[in-house]
Design an enzyme around this catalytic site. Structure first.
Site, PDB file in Angstrom:
ATOM      1  N   GLY A 300       7.229  -1.031  -2.346  1.00 29.66           N
ATOM      2  CA  GLY A 300       7.068  -2.239  -1.537  1.00 29.66           C
ATOM      3  C   GLY A 300       8.233  -2.662  -0.680  1.00 29.66           C
ATOM      4  O   GLY A 300       8.105  -3.606   0.097  1.00 29.66           O
ATOM      5  N   PRO A 337       8.508   4.015  -4.269  1.00 28.98           N
ATOM      6  CA  PRO A 337       8.653   3.747  -2.834  1.00 28.98           C
ATOM      7  C   PRO A 337       7.819   4.702  -1.969  1.00 28.98           C
ATOM      8  O   PRO A 337       7.701   5.883  -2.264  1.00 28.98           O
ATOM      9  CB  PRO A 337      10.143   3.995  -2.587  1.00 28.98           C
ATOM     10  CG  PRO A 337      10.554   4.956  -3.651  1.00 28.98           C
ATOM     11  CD  PRO A 337       9.688   4.669  -4.843  1.00 28.98           C
ATOM     12  N   ARG A 339       6.975   3.561   1.989  1.00 27.60           N
ATOM     13  CA  ARG A 339       7.491   3.213   3.313  1.00 27.60           C
ATOM     14  C   ARG A 339       9.004   3.391   3.427  1.00 27.60           C
ATOM     15  O   ARG A 339       9.494   3.978   4.391  1.00 27.60           O
ATOM     16  CB  ARG A 339       7.138   1.748   3.583  1.00 27.60           C
ATOM     17  CG  ARG A 339       7.400   1.278   4.993  1.00 27.60           C
ATOM     18  CD  ARG A 339       7.114  -0.227   5.096  1.00 27.60           C
ATOM     19  NE  ARG A 339       5.889  -0.613   4.450  1.00 27.60           N
ATOM     20  CZ  ARG A 339       4.690  -0.571   5.009  1.00 27.60           C
ATOM     21  NH1 ARG A 339       4.553  -0.192   6.262  1.00 27.60           N
ATOM     22  NH2 ARG A 339       3.612  -0.931   4.337  1.00 27.60           N
ATOM     23  N   ARG A 375      -1.716   0.929  12.523  1.00 25.72           N
ATOM     24  CA  ARG A 375      -1.089  -0.253  11.919  1.00 25.72           C
ATOM     25  C   ARG A 375      -1.060  -1.478  12.852  1.00 25.72           C
ATOM     26  O   ARG A 375      -1.368  -2.590  12.405  1.00 25.72           O
ATOM     27  CB  ARG A 375       0.325   0.072  11.421  1.00 25.72           C
ATOM     28  CG  ARG A 375       0.348   1.145  10.322  1.00 25.72           C
ATOM     29  CD  ARG A 375       1.702   1.292   9.653  1.00 25.72           C
ATOM     30  NE  ARG A 375       2.057   0.124   8.899  1.00 25.72           N
ATOM     31  CZ  ARG A 375       2.873  -0.824   9.300  1.00 25.72           C
ATOM     32  NH1 ARG A 375       3.496  -0.717  10.477  1.00 25.72           N
ATOM     33  NH2 ARG A 375       3.117  -1.878   8.569  1.00 25.72           N
ATOM     34  N   TYR A 379      -3.076  -4.561  11.221  1.00 25.92           N
ATOM     35  CA  TYR A 379      -2.288  -5.659  10.634  1.00 25.92           C
ATOM     36  C   TYR A 379      -1.525  -6.446  11.687  1.00 25.92           C
ATOM     37  O   TYR A 379      -0.653  -7.234  11.338  1.00 25.92           O
ATOM     38  CB  TYR A 379      -1.232  -5.113   9.652  1.00 25.92           C
ATOM     39  CG  TYR A 379      -1.684  -4.061   8.689  1.00 25.92           C
ATOM     40  CD1 TYR A 379      -2.534  -4.381   7.634  1.00 25.92           C
ATOM     41  CD2 TYR A 379      -1.237  -2.741   8.805  1.00 25.92           C
ATOM     42  CE1 TYR A 379      -2.932  -3.401   6.735  1.00 25.92           C
ATOM     43  CE2 TYR A 379      -1.624  -1.762   7.905  1.00 25.92           C
ATOM     44  CZ  TYR A 379      -2.468  -2.115   6.873  1.00 25.92           C
ATOM     45  OH  TYR A 379      -2.853  -1.157   5.982  1.00 25.92           O
ATOM     46  N   CYS A 407     -12.057   3.254  22.962  1.00 25.29           N
ATOM     47  CA  CYS A 407     -12.987   2.247  23.456  1.00 25.29           C
ATOM     48  C   CYS A 407     -13.069   1.052  22.505  1.00 25.29           C
ATOM     49  O   CYS A 407     -14.095   0.803  21.869  1.00 25.29           O
ATOM     50  CB  CYS A 407     -14.348   2.918  23.610  1.00 25.29           C
ATOM     51  SG  CYS A 407     -15.457   1.956  24.593  1.00 25.29           S
ATOM     52  N   GLU A 408     -11.971   0.363  22.357  1.00 25.92           N
ATOM     53  CA  GLU A 408     -11.856  -0.831  21.498  1.00 25.92           C
ATOM     54  C   GLU A 408     -10.773  -1.706  22.105  1.00 25.92           C
ATOM     55  O   GLU A 408      -9.693  -1.197  22.447  1.00 25.92           O
ATOM     56  CB  GLU A 408     -11.350  -0.463  20.088  1.00 25.92           C
ATOM     57  CG  GLU A 408     -12.255   0.353  19.234  1.00 25.92           C
ATOM     58  CD  GLU A 408     -13.322  -0.453  18.508  1.00 25.92           C
ATOM     59  OE1 GLU A 408     -13.222  -1.697  18.456  1.00 25.92           O
ATOM     60  OE2 GLU A 408     -14.254   0.184  18.015  1.00 25.92           O
ATOM     61  N   TYR A 436       2.127   5.512   6.522  1.00 24.39           N
ATOM     62  CA  TYR A 436       0.839   4.888   6.800  1.00 24.39           C
ATOM     63  C   TYR A 436       0.434   5.012   8.272  1.00 24.39           C
ATOM     64  O   TYR A 436      -0.179   4.108   8.824  1.00 24.39           O
ATOM     65  CB  TYR A 436       0.854   3.399   6.365  1.00 24.39           C
ATOM     66  CG  TYR A 436       1.307   3.221   4.934  1.00 24.39           C
ATOM     67  CD1 TYR A 436       0.516   3.670   3.888  1.00 24.39           C
ATOM     68  CD2 TYR A 436       2.546   2.660   4.631  1.00 24.39           C
ATOM     69  CE1 TYR A 436       0.942   3.534   2.569  1.00 24.39           C
ATOM     70  CE2 TYR A 436       2.976   2.524   3.318  1.00 24.39           C
ATOM     71  CZ  TYR A 436       2.170   2.965   2.295  1.00 24.39           C
ATOM     72  OH  TYR A 436       2.584   2.833   0.999  1.00 24.39           O
TER      73      TYR A 436
HETATM   74  C1  LIG Z   1       0.652   1.055  -6.593  1.00 20.21           C
HETATM   75  C2  LIG Z   1       1.469   1.314  -5.382  1.00 20.21           C
HETATM   76  N1  LIG Z   1       2.674   1.889  -5.539  1.00 20.21           N
HETATM   77  C3  LIG Z   1       3.460   2.161  -4.479  1.00 20.21           C
HETATM   78  C4  LIG Z   1       3.070   1.852  -3.200  1.00 20.21           C
HETATM   79  C5  LIG Z   1       4.005   2.155  -2.069  1.00 20.21           C
HETATM   80  O1  LIG Z   1       4.381   1.000  -1.424  1.00 20.21           O
HETATM   81  P1  LIG Z   1       5.446   1.042  -0.242  1.00 20.21           P
HETATM   82  O2  LIG Z   1       5.015   2.082   0.700  1.00 20.21           O
HETATM   83  O3  LIG Z   1       5.371  -0.313   0.335  1.00 20.21           O
HETATM   84  O4  LIG Z   1       6.765   1.327  -0.854  1.00 20.21           O
HETATM   85  C6  LIG Z   1       1.829   1.239  -2.991  1.00 20.21           C
HETATM   86  C7  LIG Z   1       1.418   0.814  -1.650  1.00 20.21           C
HETATM   87  O5  LIG Z   1       1.493  -0.367  -1.354  1.00 20.21           O
HETATM   88  C8  LIG Z   1       1.004   0.969  -4.116  1.00 20.21           C
HETATM   89  O6  LIG Z   1      -0.190   0.413  -3.952  1.00 20.21           O
HETATM   90  N1  LIG Z   2      -1.282   0.735   4.881  1.00 20.96           N
HETATM   91  C1  LIG Z   2      -0.347  -0.342   4.740  1.00 20.96           C
HETATM   92  C2  LIG Z   2       0.346  -0.318   3.437  1.00 20.96           C
HETATM   93  C3  LIG Z   2      -0.588  -0.298   2.290  1.00 20.96           C
HETATM   94  C4  LIG Z   2       0.111   0.155   1.097  1.00 20.96           C
HETATM   95  C5  LIG Z   2      -0.807   0.615   0.033  1.00 20.96           C
HETATM   96  N2  LIG Z   2      -1.052  -0.372  -0.992  1.00 20.96           N
HETATM   97  C6  LIG Z   2       0.623  -0.331   5.920  1.00 20.96           C
HETATM   98  O1  LIG Z   2       0.479   0.405   6.806  1.00 20.96           O
HETATM   99  O2  LIG Z   2       1.549  -1.077   6.002  1.00 20.96           O
END
Ligand SMILES: Cc1ncc(COP(=O)(O)O)c(C=O)c1O
Ligand SMILES: N[C@@H](CCCC[NH3+])C(=O)O
Length: 480
Positions: A300, A337, A339, A375, A379, A407-408, A436
């Site tokens: 996260g 992790p 992202r 993304r 979002y 086309c959006e 992502y």
């Molecule tokens: C259970 C779980 N672990 C890890 C992650 C990886 O999160 P992040 O990419 O934000 O580090 C996610 C995605 O949100 C998740 O759902």
């Molecule tokens: N897909 C999302 C994150 C979701 C993580 C999975 N729980 C993004 O692009 O930021």
């Protein structure tokens, strides 16, 4: 095991498809680009020597503009790479940056017993996975296919964690056979894990995924640890799960507790609050005689999408905020992790198709779109955008929406961006596209998913994934 055959075409497949599978880059020497590349004034060695954990900013940006106005990736001019590959959008990675990101986590975790479980959902490129595995990462999985891919990439299954609110029995059986940690998400999930243990004849190491109801202060679509979430177990039900585990001593071994608050979190206090709650739960669980010794705080950690010089928490900040709690309970720490390991290692490289105005707004239309990178549309996420080459003398700076051809009206990569008016064919990158983006790409409007390349430690550029083709699409309808 199915994973071993992932890239071995079945003899029953049509010959054209067999051919295309046979030419998969992962079974051959990687395709190399032969064109000589211009070097940036900053040498590759100098770039590599920049240790992210010792700088003020969160992560080093591996894509940077040099004084000549061109964008470089680890010393290689992005424009030169564009001229050497097919004219279609592509993802471009820095392999050294992946290494630097993992090293930052490893340094942060020094002195703790830990597993870095890379969240494969963020990016499932097999070459990337193999590299992360070689660097010592475990893996976090949310589907049977992610588990199969992790096994194919050589991850140690006992350093893998199977998450999810809808895990299927057949996938749980594979996880049980392989000795993967499994997070329990609900009553029916626990029933399925018990069934998987019986089918496989293996006792499963489980963690309870607890929903701590902590607000991660992120977009609601990426919040997962507050009370309205579909994920995890609320504390009111904790006792039911402890009794259920006790009732299945031959099938389940409770080894820890897990939470995942959400994604793009930029305040470490949020992780700290959750960790305090989690160690209290662990104390309660231990009081009932369970020998739990893993705390999994999920993933996260957010990243600097804005490139505006913000000082965001580093992996070290994150780990330091939970370190004492972990040590005080003699726990092993699992982190998940996605992202923060992979997002900043890659950008989506596009070409400008044209520039237009509708009287009130200016648009840069590029060949990439929400199909390659969703993304911003999904979002309203900000990802930094810049041109890869200096603009022509006299090019006017204006405010543009950067849009694709899909086309959006939601098909935008960036809104209200100040950019020099680009010429047709100019290169334009969307930054921080390693997480992502490709893993969420679609073929909407029959925009086929793009190829991927990386710049290696030695400055060479190789293809690490073929782009999908129109023929690939037709294969779905052959011999029906
Ligand atoms: C259970 C779980 N672990 C890890 C992650 C990886 O999160 P992040 O990419 O934000 O580090 C996610 C995605 O949100 C998740 O759902
Ligand atoms: N897909 C999302 C994150 C979701 C993580 C999975 N729980 C993004 O692009 O930021």
């Amino acid at each position: 095991m199915a994973a071993a055959n992932l890239y071995s075409p079945s003899p029953s497949l049509p010959s054209t498809l067999r051919h295309s599978l046979n030419s998969n880059p992962f079974t051959r020497i990687p395709f190399r680009l032969h064109k000589p590349f211009s070097k940036t004034p900053l040498s590759l060695k100098a770039v590599l020597s920049q240790n992210p954990s010792k700088t003020q900013t969160q992560f080093h940006h591996c894509f940077s503009k040099s004084s000549d106005g061109f964008l470089y990736c680890e010393g290689i001019k992005v424009q030169d790479i564009m001229e050497s590959v097919d004219k279609r959008p592509f993802y471009l990675y820095s392999k050294p940056q992946i290494t630097r990101n993992v090293e930052a986590y490893k340094e942060a975790l020094e002195g703790l017993n830990s597993i870095i479980g890379y969240a494969i959902k963020a990016n499932n490129n097999l070459k990337v996975l193999e590299h992360l595995r070689k660097l010592g990462c475990g893996a976090v999985l949310v589907s049977g296919n992610e588990l199969r891919l992790a096994l194919h990439a050589g991850f140690d299954p006992t350093r893998c964690i199977f998450n999810g609110n809808g895990k299927l029995l057949e996938d749980l059986v594979l996880a049980a056979e392989q000795g993967v940690f499994v997070n329990v998400d609900s009553e029916f999930d626990l029933d399925n894990i018990v069934a998987a243990a019986r089918i496989s004849g293996k006792k499963v190491n489980v963690l309870l995924r607890i929903n701590p109801d902590v607000d991660p202060q992120v977009h609601p679509y990426v919040a997962t640890g507050n009370k309205n979430s579909k994920f995890g177990i609320r504390n009111e039900k904790l006792q039911w799960f402890l009794d259920a585990v006790k009732a299945h001593p031959d099938e389940l071994k409770l080894v820890g507790a897990h939470c995942h608050l959400g994604s793009t979190i930029t305040k470490v206090d949020i992780f700290r609050d959750a960790a305090v709650l989690m160690v209290n739960y662990i104390d309660q669980i231990r009081d009932q005689g369970f020998e739990v010794n893993y705390l999994n705080i999920g993933g996260g950690l957010g990243i600097d999408y804005y490139h505006a010089g913000a000082i965001l928490p580093t992996p070290r900040d994150l780990i330091n905020t939970v370190r004492e709690l972990v040590l005080s309970r003699d726990l092993n720490l699992i982190i998940e992790p996605g992202r923060s390991l992979i997002a900043n290692t890659c950008c989506l490289v596009n070409r400008v198709t044209g520039v237009k105005t509708n009287g009130t707004k200016n648009f840069i239309v590029i060949d990439g779109s929400m199909a390659e990178l969703i993304r911003p549309s999904l979002y309203d996420a900000y990802q930094h955008i810049e041109l890869v080459a200096p603009s022509s003398p006299g090019a006017e700076i204006s405010t543009f929406d950067v849009v694709g051809p899909v086309c959006e009206s939601a098909d935008f990569l960036g809104k209200q961006r100040e950019l020099p008016t680009p010429t047709k064919g100019a290169g334009l990158v969307v930054h921080d596209a390693g997480a992502y983006c490709m893993s969420m790409a679609s073929t909407y409007n029959l925009k086929m998913r793009p190829p991927e390349y990386w710049v290696d430690e030695d400055g060479s550029v190789s293809k690490i994934r073929h782009g999908e083709t129109f023929d690939d699409h037709l294969q779905f309808f052959k011999n029906l």
